[in-house]
Design an enzyme around this catalytic site. Structure first.
Site, PDB file in Angstrom:
ATOM      1  N   GLU A 197       2.178 -26.003 -41.282  1.00 52.69           N
ATOM      2  CA  GLU A 197       0.834 -26.286 -40.770  1.00 52.69           C
ATOM      3  C   GLU A 197       0.685 -27.770 -40.423  1.00 52.69           C
ATOM      4  O   GLU A 197       0.080 -28.124 -39.409  1.00 52.69           O
ATOM      5  CB  GLU A 197      -0.205 -25.871 -41.818  1.00 52.69           C
ATOM      6  CG  GLU A 197      -1.571 -25.574 -41.265  1.00 52.69           C
ATOM      7  CD  GLU A 197      -2.443 -24.849 -42.290  1.00 52.69           C
ATOM      8  OE1 GLU A 197      -2.628 -23.631 -42.144  1.00 52.69           O
ATOM      9  OE2 GLU A 197      -2.920 -25.487 -43.249  1.00 52.69           O
ATOM     10  N   GLU A 253       2.415 -28.343 -37.246  1.00 54.95           N
ATOM     11  CA  GLU A 253       1.607 -27.792 -36.157  1.00 54.95           C
ATOM     12  C   GLU A 253       0.463 -28.744 -35.798  1.00 54.95           C
ATOM     13  O   GLU A 253       0.196 -29.008 -34.619  1.00 54.95           O
ATOM     14  CB  GLU A 253       1.058 -26.419 -36.588  1.00 54.95           C
ATOM     15  CG  GLU A 253       0.351 -25.665 -35.483  1.00 54.95           C
ATOM     16  CD  GLU A 253      -0.206 -24.311 -35.955  1.00 54.95           C
ATOM     17  OE1 GLU A 253       0.012 -23.934 -37.129  1.00 54.95           O
ATOM     18  OE2 GLU A 253      -0.882 -23.656 -35.142  1.00 54.95           O
ATOM     19  N   CYS A 299      -5.153 -19.693 -44.193  1.00 61.08           N
ATOM     20  CA  CYS A 299      -4.669 -19.146 -45.468  1.00 61.08           C
ATOM     21  C   CYS A 299      -5.552 -18.036 -46.009  1.00 61.08           C
ATOM     22  O   CYS A 299      -5.138 -17.286 -46.881  1.00 61.08           O
ATOM     23  CB  CYS A 299      -4.609 -20.232 -46.537  1.00 61.08           C
ATOM     24  SG  CYS A 299      -3.590 -21.598 -46.072  1.00 61.08           S
ATOM     25  N   SER A 339      -4.676 -22.074 -37.016  1.00 61.24           N
ATOM     26  CA  SER A 339      -3.250 -22.323 -37.204  1.00 61.24           C
ATOM     27  C   SER A 339      -2.527 -20.985 -37.116  1.00 61.24           C
ATOM     28  O   SER A 339      -3.031 -19.966 -37.580  1.00 61.24           O
ATOM     29  CB  SER A 339      -3.022 -22.951 -38.575  1.00 61.24           C
ATOM     30  OG  SER A 339      -1.670 -22.789 -38.947  1.00 61.24           O
ATOM     31  N   LYS A 344      -6.434 -10.107 -49.508  1.00 58.72           N
ATOM     32  CA  LYS A 344      -4.970 -10.165 -49.384  1.00 58.72           C
ATOM     33  C   LYS A 344      -4.368  -8.762 -49.352  1.00 58.72           C
ATOM     34  O   LYS A 344      -3.284  -8.559 -48.804  1.00 58.72           O
ATOM     35  CB  LYS A 344      -4.364 -10.948 -50.550  1.00 58.72           C
ATOM     36  CG  LYS A 344      -4.782 -12.409 -50.604  1.00 58.72           C
ATOM     37  CD  LYS A 344      -3.915 -13.306 -49.742  1.00 58.72           C
ATOM     38  CE  LYS A 344      -4.382 -14.749 -49.819  1.00 58.72           C
ATOM     39  NZ  LYS A 344      -3.859 -15.549 -48.710  1.00 58.72           N
ATOM     40  N   GLU A 384      -4.718  -7.933 -45.837  1.00 57.48           N
ATOM     41  CA  GLU A 384      -3.834  -8.798 -45.050  1.00 57.48           C
ATOM     42  C   GLU A 384      -2.389  -8.295 -45.089  1.00 57.48           C
ATOM     43  O   GLU A 384      -1.699  -8.235 -44.069  1.00 57.48           O
ATOM     44  CB  GLU A 384      -3.885 -10.228 -45.595  1.00 57.48           C
ATOM     45  CG  GLU A 384      -2.970 -11.207 -44.874  1.00 57.48           C
ATOM     46  CD  GLU A 384      -2.832 -12.535 -45.612  1.00 57.48           C
ATOM     47  OE1 GLU A 384      -2.731 -12.531 -46.863  1.00 57.48           O
ATOM     48  OE2 GLU A 384      -2.837 -13.585 -44.957  1.00 57.48           O
ATOM     49  N   GLU A 429       1.197  -7.205 -38.227  1.00 55.15           N
ATOM     50  CA  GLU A 429       1.967  -8.409 -37.871  1.00 55.15           C
ATOM     51  C   GLU A 429       2.716  -8.979 -39.073  1.00 55.15           C
ATOM     52  O   GLU A 429       3.619  -9.804 -38.907  1.00 55.15           O
ATOM     53  CB  GLU A 429       1.056  -9.535 -37.356  1.00 55.15           C
ATOM     54  CG  GLU A 429       0.022  -9.144 -36.332  1.00 55.15           C
ATOM     55  CD  GLU A 429      -1.262  -8.665 -36.976  1.00 55.15           C
ATOM     56  OE1 GLU A 429      -1.469  -7.439 -36.951  1.00 55.15           O
ATOM     57  OE2 GLU A 429      -2.036  -9.457 -37.509  1.00 55.15           O
ATOM     58  N   CYS A 476     -10.507 -20.104 -53.535  1.00 56.28           N
ATOM     59  CA  CYS A 476      -9.843 -18.986 -54.211  1.00 56.28           C
ATOM     60  C   CYS A 476     -10.131 -18.932 -55.713  1.00 56.28           C
ATOM     61  O   CYS A 476     -10.065 -17.870 -56.318  1.00 56.28           O
ATOM     62  CB  CYS A 476      -8.349 -19.063 -54.002  1.00 56.28           C
ATOM     63  SG  CYS A 476      -7.901 -19.453 -52.311  1.00 56.28           S
TER      64      CYS A 476
END
Lengths: 160, 581
Positions: free
Chosen positions: B280, B283, B300, B320, B359, B362, B367, B506
């Site tokens: 990141e 990037e 994230c 990102s 998550k 996710e 992907e 989190c």
């Protein structure tokens, strides 16, 4: 997807105009819902989504309001809207039996509409015609001081 | 200050605080159910009624402000009877299958029943006769309306705090139910799966979709190489499930416990976080250098990503392209690690222990794969891990500490602060600063206090090597919405933004140990748990992601350099515009 929702350019732009003029006024949701129901006859998801996007109010909140008030309907209304009064006076005079007979004759449950779109059936609170109890209405026609046996004859008038 | 009396005790308190808060100062606990400080203060459930001298009816203590001369009785015969009948009526319409309820022993309704000495249910339950369907179609959240007591805490959280607004109260009177528009399942709505509704539910009406059985089956399978990885925020909450104080950090005991469950390896997701920072940070520097899309926004938090896909598709190019740390680590485990250790990647079963319900969703995104294999095979919440530890009869607080397995064991302090709002930003700045200056900043120059703290939106301008980098940090999706609306309107401009879906980040995730209103209304879980994470950062010898020896070796031996084609293929992802309904 609600089955059979039909939109027209005219209805669509009418609702958009109402949303546009109500946008800046806080608390205008119920007003818009009333207008939308007048235009479409009921409030299916397609209509509620338009209102949600237009007024920037979450769909869940709008659906909560629509299901809270008995005046709003999620199902289409028939060409002839039958409304049976279940107010106290009509009820003690046996309007529940009128309602049962109407259900039987039309093969309908309260809140539903016949497949041909002709009749829809609902129960309502006192309509202020207690002197005529028991009472039901078909659109703007009022039928009072009647019994279940009169129902088939009355319906026949609207059937063709 | 005003003078009031509660149960005959004279008190001096600030004018305008509630009777509930004033009573707490006199060590008097008034029972509550719908109340959750700052989130749901609506006085609806009537559990907290008290008698007020001069008032005709009983009043709700959670919303009644104190004034000079107020005299309150919290424990009169009248009050006790009223509360008990209210509770009996709530219980009459509640699915009381406590023995099999995931919230048993951590249920505010169950606790109240015990405290108020309910011995029989005098009123028959209607939900026994006509149970409502349970919505378990979401990969993250299970909604059981039969257990719902209509306190509306979840609605306030979803609508007012997160501005996701997919659940609300429907119908009226006895038919009232909390649900989605048109009785849809959560998965058919723009729900982002953040799980904050679960974290505030006082009962078992909202729970996570459990993966415990799948994980036990994998552990029992001799052909599976089961690898656990634990997110940074898990270690600062899991102790709460075992009676340890909030803010405890039993990292080493947690690792020991997971090994005792039968895991083949226990790795630290912080190493995944370090890897994320390398990708990141690179990037960001490339975008700044080459005139790429700015501000760049962190990726994230899968709840935030889904929120962006639904509500801010015009910002998708700002995200990102990095996968989140546990997905990156999963991808590394099934490629580089499998090769290095000579293990068939198909036999590797990666279990991510996360403070997060999003998550779960996710990890099932199409992907999130590498060479046709899912990066991560199962996601457990902090709660589910604590359940498995209890099921195994393991006494976590009294275990000996052990270290995460190598070669991924030496994660940096930058990785551990990923769990708190501002932590990803700080971790990135530590690495970006060293890259831009070409030097290694000393320990007293690596803490960025401007981006720490529980405020919903934080801004700072950081000067690195003569260059100003404008950064912003938002936690809680309502705050993310405010920030993005300001950018859309041209009122704000930044180079780099960190967004986390859950308020406080989190550490306060939807998968963390649930604290009842009586605790979380008066203790800021976000701050106390975050403090534990920042302490672990201070205690670690390595505090910058690029100093993590595993990450260095990974680039030397496998990816070449951050942002390489291979790294892009395995560690990056892409996003879609999603329809709402």
């Amino acid at each position: 997807m609600s089955i059979g929702f039909v939109d027209t350019e005219e209805k669509h732009s009418k609702l958009l105009a109402i949303i546009e003029e109500s946008k800046s006024k806080p608390g205008s949701l119920i007003h818009v819902l009333h207008e939308a129901q007048d235009i479409y006859g009921y409030l299916p998801i397609e209509v509620q989504k338009m209102i949600s996007e237009g007024l920037d109010i979450p769909l869940a909140e709008i659906y909560g309001v629509v299901t809270f008030y008995a005046q709003f309907s999620l199902k289409p209304k028939g060409e002839y809207r039958i409304s049976v009064c279940l107010g106290t006076a009509c009820y003690v005079k046996g309007s529940d039996k009128l309602l049962d007979k109407l259900k039987e004759e039309l093969h309908l449950e309260v809140g539903d509409c016949t497949a041909d779109g002709k009749f829809s059936l609902e129960a309502c609170r006192c309509i202020g015609a207690c002197g005529l109890a028991p009472v039901f209405t078909i659109n703007d026609d009022v039928y009072g001081r009647i019994g279940p046996d009169d129902v088939p004859g009355i319906l026949a008038k609207y059937k063709d | 200050m005003v003078n009031i009396k509660i149960d005959g005790i004279a008190l001096q308190v600030e004018e305008g605080i509630t009777i509930l808060e004033a009573a707490k100062r006199a060590n008097i606990k008034i029972p509550t159910l719908c109340f959750l400080k700052d989130i749901n203060e609506i006085g609806a459930c009537r559990m907290c009624v008290v008698e007020i001298k001069g008032a005709r009816a009983l009043q709700a203590a959670c919303v009644y402000p104190v004034a000079e001369g107020l005299e309150v009785l919290t424990n009169s015969e009248k009050v006790r009877k009223a509360r008990k009948v209210t509770l009996e009526l709530i219980l009459s319409n509640h699915d009381r299958s406590c023995l099999t309820c995931p919230r048993s022993e951590n249920c505010e309704l169950q606790t109240l029943s015990k405290e108020l000495n309910i011995k029989e249910i005098r009123f028959p339950s209607l939900s026994d006769k006509a149970p409502m369907p349970i919505d378990d179609m979401s990969p993250s959240i299970v909604r059981n309306p039969n257990k719902c007591i209509l306190c509306r805490r979840c609605v306030s959280m979803c609508k007012n705090v997160q501005t996701v607004s997919v659940i609300d109260t429907m119908e009226r009177g006895f038919r009232t139910v909390v649900g989605c528009a048109f009785d849809k399942a959560l998965v058919q709505t723009p729900c982002v799966a953040c799980g904050q509704c679960i974290a505030v539910c006082p009962v078992g009406a909202l729970t996570e979709k459990s993966a415990i059985d799948d994980v036990w089956a994998a552990i029992a399978d001799p052909d599976k190489h089961v690898i656990f990885q634990t997110a940074p925020a898990v270690r600062v909450s899991i102790g709460e499930a075992f009676g340890m104080p909030i803010g405890s950090r039993p990292t080493g005991k947690m690792v020991t416990a997971i090994r005792m469950l039968g895991a083949d390896k226990v790795f630290d997701t912080n190493t995944g976080a370090d890897l994320t920072i390398m990708e990141e940070g690179t990037e960001l520097l490339e975008r700044i250098k080459n005139g790429g899309k700015l501000p760049m926004i962190t990726s994230c938090s899968p709840g935030w990503i889904k929120f962006c896909e639904h509500n801010y598709p015009d910002f998708l190019d700002n995200l990102s392209s990095c996968k989140s740390p546990h997905q990156m680590l999963g991808a590394v485990l099934k490629t580089y690690y499998a090769q290095k250790m000579g293990i068939d990647p198909e036999s590797i079963y990666v279990v991510s222990v996360m403070p997060c319900t999003a998550k779960k969703y996710e990890s099932k995104r199409s992907e999130m794969k590498v060479n046709g294999l899912c990066d991560v095979d199962a996601v457990l919440t902090t709660r589910e891990l604590s359940q498995m530890i209890k099921e195994s009869g393991i006494d976590l607080p009294n275990l000996a500490d052990s270290d995460f397995d190598n070669p991924l064991g030496n994660a940096s302090g930058a990785g551990v602060i990923f769990g708190a709002t501002g932590g990803v930003m700080e971790a990135a700045l530590r690495t970006v600063a060293d890259v831009l200056t070409g030097e290694s900043a000393p320990a007293d120059k690596i803490e960025y206090h401007a981006v720490r703290g529980v405020e919903g939106i934080k801004e700072a301008t950081v000067n690195i090597a003569g260059k100003d980098i404008r950064v912003a940090v938002a936690s809680g999706l309502g705050n993310a919405r405010k920030l993005l609306d300001a950018i859309r309107a041209g009122e704000a401009n930044y180079d780099f933004i960190e967004i986390m879906a859950c308020p406080g980040g989190c550490v306060n995730g939807g998968g963390q140990i649930i604290q009842p209103s009586s605790i979380r209304s008066w203790t800021d879980l976000r701050a106390v748990r975050a403090a534990a994470a920042y302490q672990e950062d201070c205690d670690l010898p390595i505090r910058k992601s690029h100093d993590n020896p595993f990450v260095k070796a990974l680039y030397d031996e496998y990816y070449g350099k951050p942002g390489s084609e291979k790294a892009h293929h395995e560690l990056h992802t892409h996003y879609y515009k999603r329809d709402n309904y």
